[in-house]
Design a protein around this motif. Structure first.
Motif, PDB file in Angstrom:
ATOM      1  N   PHE A 187       5.215   3.299   1.404  1.00 24.92           N
ATOM      2  CA  PHE A 187       5.748   4.657   1.529  1.00 24.92           C
ATOM      3  C   PHE A 187       5.095   5.330   2.731  1.00 24.92           C
ATOM      4  O   PHE A 187       3.868   5.354   2.835  1.00 24.92           O
ATOM      5  N   ALA A 243      10.750   4.654   2.298  1.00 27.12           N
ATOM      6  CA  ALA A 243      10.368   3.585   1.370  1.00 27.12           C
ATOM      7  C   ALA A 243      10.898   2.258   1.895  1.00 27.12           C
ATOM      8  O   ALA A 243      12.109   2.110   2.101  1.00 27.12           O
ATOM      9  N   LEU A 267       4.977   8.220  -7.052  1.00 23.91           N
ATOM     10  CA  LEU A 267       5.102   7.013  -6.224  1.00 23.91           C
ATOM     11  C   LEU A 267       4.381   5.834  -6.867  1.00 23.91           C
ATOM     12  O   LEU A 267       4.879   4.694  -6.834  1.00 23.91           O
TER      13      LEU A 267
END
Length: 546
Positions: free
Chosen positions: A220, A270, A449
């Protein structure tokens, strides 16, 4: 290997002026004429293979004599080839060059040096600092002080292929992570130099970090729109275009700045290392699941949200069939007469039909996934959606799979105030009596996340940690779900400005600021939860990268 080994015989080695011009700057007319001549001129017998080998040799990645700006050095090729090719052979080589000069790529001065730096061996050493560490020497959490690229290279031997998630919050102004400029950018000045240096550091660190990532791992990156295009180009190259999504994140809805366009979001990129990536999708919301049947113990509650028939999909004859349930026959749509008309060809492009095939419907009926509901004189067939069960198709047919249902993750899921900068400010106020940190992301965002991309026992890594937020998120998530996540924070060293709130609070370096946040988060967890240290790894080791 010498280029002479690839060259055919030297007959007809007298080179005309027109042939030599092919290695110089050609105007449009001359280039068109040369290409036409090359297309019509056959190569000497038995010499085509030699020219093709020479072409591959000259254009191989490690032989390209490019200038620093990334342009083809034609004279360099001319000097390598020498005066040993016949005119048709030179024309063939020109055609190869004409095809290859249009190659797509995102290039900048210093990119090749950045790629080499990412693959260089680590020749330094790690000096563990017991005086800065917590739970020394038993903790497996790491804070590495020093240049981020060297920190990543130092991890290669032990952590290659073992990190599940990478995280990088790019600085909003393209601030360099190291005071040393990457090769190739030093000769430039001002904005160009900083831009090329930032690209090189981004490229080299992502390349080195990618070697630490598991095959099923995820990375990320958070960046502002000014770096979005460049970050996507570099990530696409490093991670072979395995883009999972671009998530806008709401930073705040108002701004005091007098600007034409108020920028209220940044972006989370991502990427997956490979197609074997794994996402832990969130469990479906339980609201609305209030019905129960004989399968409750294994499937949980269910709800009736969808009818088996619908009219908004493109009509397919194979989905328009009679269905018998408990001795009663049902047809898609409002009536049997409408069914007969459709079968006679009087139908719309989108018309009534079942959502399920005949085979799936028969399986669903036999396994309790259908129910008939009556409203007035009309009865309709509904499909059951269970909390913990769904029908899956296998090679041998259909089966009932019992597991918590998950929902897909939307690219709009981070447009929520709990993931914004205001939430980050409130979280910091719980740890520090005054505001001492800028550009921190909220712990709630990092927890989301982590839940999405990492297992409870995974190792996660912050490529360039400036706030300690990943460490705090991993510790708090371990407390809430009993996990055993371990974090690695690569922290670029450097003194804090003397006029900054953190410096006035007694924190002199960036590393010290980040470590102090994690330390206070640990103390807060222990204080409010009667925490038993044997339950999980409640510390971190600080190592200086020399």
């Amino acid at each position: 290997m010498s280029s002479q080994e690839f060259l055919p015989s030297q007959k007809n080695s007298e080179i005309s002026d027109s042939t030599l011009s092919l290695f110089g700057e050609l105007d449009t007319e001359a280039r068109a004429e040369a290409e036409q001549t090359a297309a019509e001129a056959p190569l000497p017998e038995n010499e085509e293979d030699g020219v093709e080998e020479l072409t591959e040799y000259l254009f191989s990645e490690d032989r390209r004599p490019d200038s620093e700006a990334g342009r083809f050095d034609l004279e360099g090729y001319a000097s390598q080839a020498g005066a040993v090719l016949t005119d048709p052979e030179r024309l063939h080589l020109f055609r190869a060059f004409a095809d290859r000069e249009e190659e797509y790529g995102f290039c900048w001065p210093g990119k090749r040096a950045a790629a080499c730096a990412a693959r260089a061996p680590f020749k330094g050493k790690l000096l563990c600092r017991a005086d800065k560490s917590v739970n020394y020497p038993d903790s497996r959490n790491l804070c590495l002080e020093g240049d981020p690229l060297r920190s990543l290279l130092s991890l290669r031997e032990r952590y290659a292929g073992r990190v599940r998630m990478l995280y990088w919050d790019l600085p909003p102004d393209g601030e360099l992570m190291s005071k040393d400029l990457p090769p190739g950018s030093a000769k430039f000045s001002g904005r160009d130099r900083d831009k090329f240096a930032f690209y090189s550091q981004l490229y080299s660190c992502l390349t080195a970090a990618g070697e630490l990532l598991e095959e099923r791992g995820i990375v990320f990156l958070i960046c502002q729109d000014s770096f979005l295009a460049a970050a996507m180009q570099i990530c696409g190259e490093v991670f072979s275009g395995n883009l999972l999504g671009v998530f806008p994140r709401l930073t705040g809805k108002t701004s005091k700045a007098a600007v034409d366009i108020n920028k209220c979001c940044d972006y989370i990129l991502a990427y997956a290392k490979s197609s074997a990536y794994v996402l832990n999708l969130p469990v479906i919301d339980e609201a609305g699941f209030c019905l129960r049947d004989e399968y409750f113990s294994e499937r949980g509650f269910y709800r009736l949200a969808l009818t088996l028939d619908c009219s908004h999909l493109e009509y397919r004859p194979g989905l328009d069939y009679p269905l018998e349930i408990e001795g009663e026959t049902f047809y898609p749509g409002p009536s049997y007469e409408a069914y007969l008309q459709r079968k006679q060809g009087r139908r719309e492009r989108r018309d009534w039909a079942w959502r399920w095939s005949r085979e799936l419907a028969e399986f669903g009926l036999a396994n309790g996934f259908m129910v008939v509901k009556r409203s007035g004189s009309r009865a309709r067939v509904y499909t059951k959606t269970y909390q913990r069960a769904a029908i899956r198709k296998t090679d041998s047919g259909y089966t009932v799979e019992c597991s918590p249902r998950s929902r897909s993750f939307s690219t709009l899921d981070f447009l929520d105030s709990r993931f914004g900068n205001g939430a980050a400010k409130k979280e910091l106020e719980r740890l520090f009596p005054r505001r001492i940190m800028e550009y921190s992301k909220p712990v709630s965002l990092l927890k989301e996340l982590l839940k999405l991309a990492a297992d409870p026992d995974s190792t996660v890594l912050d490529i360039c940690d400036r706030s300690g937020v990943l460490g705090q998120a991993a510790l708090e998530l371990n407390l809430s779900d009993g996990g055993d996540r371990h974090f690695i924070l690569c922290q670029p060293d450097g003194a804090l400005p003397a006029d900054s709130p953190a410096f006035r609070a007694g924190l002199k370096t960036r590393c010290g600021l980040s470590q102090e946040r994690v330390r206070r988060a640990l103390d807060r967890i222990k204080e409010h939860n009667n925490f038993a240290e044997a339950w999980s790894d409640m510390g971190f080791l600080v190592c200086e990268v020399e």
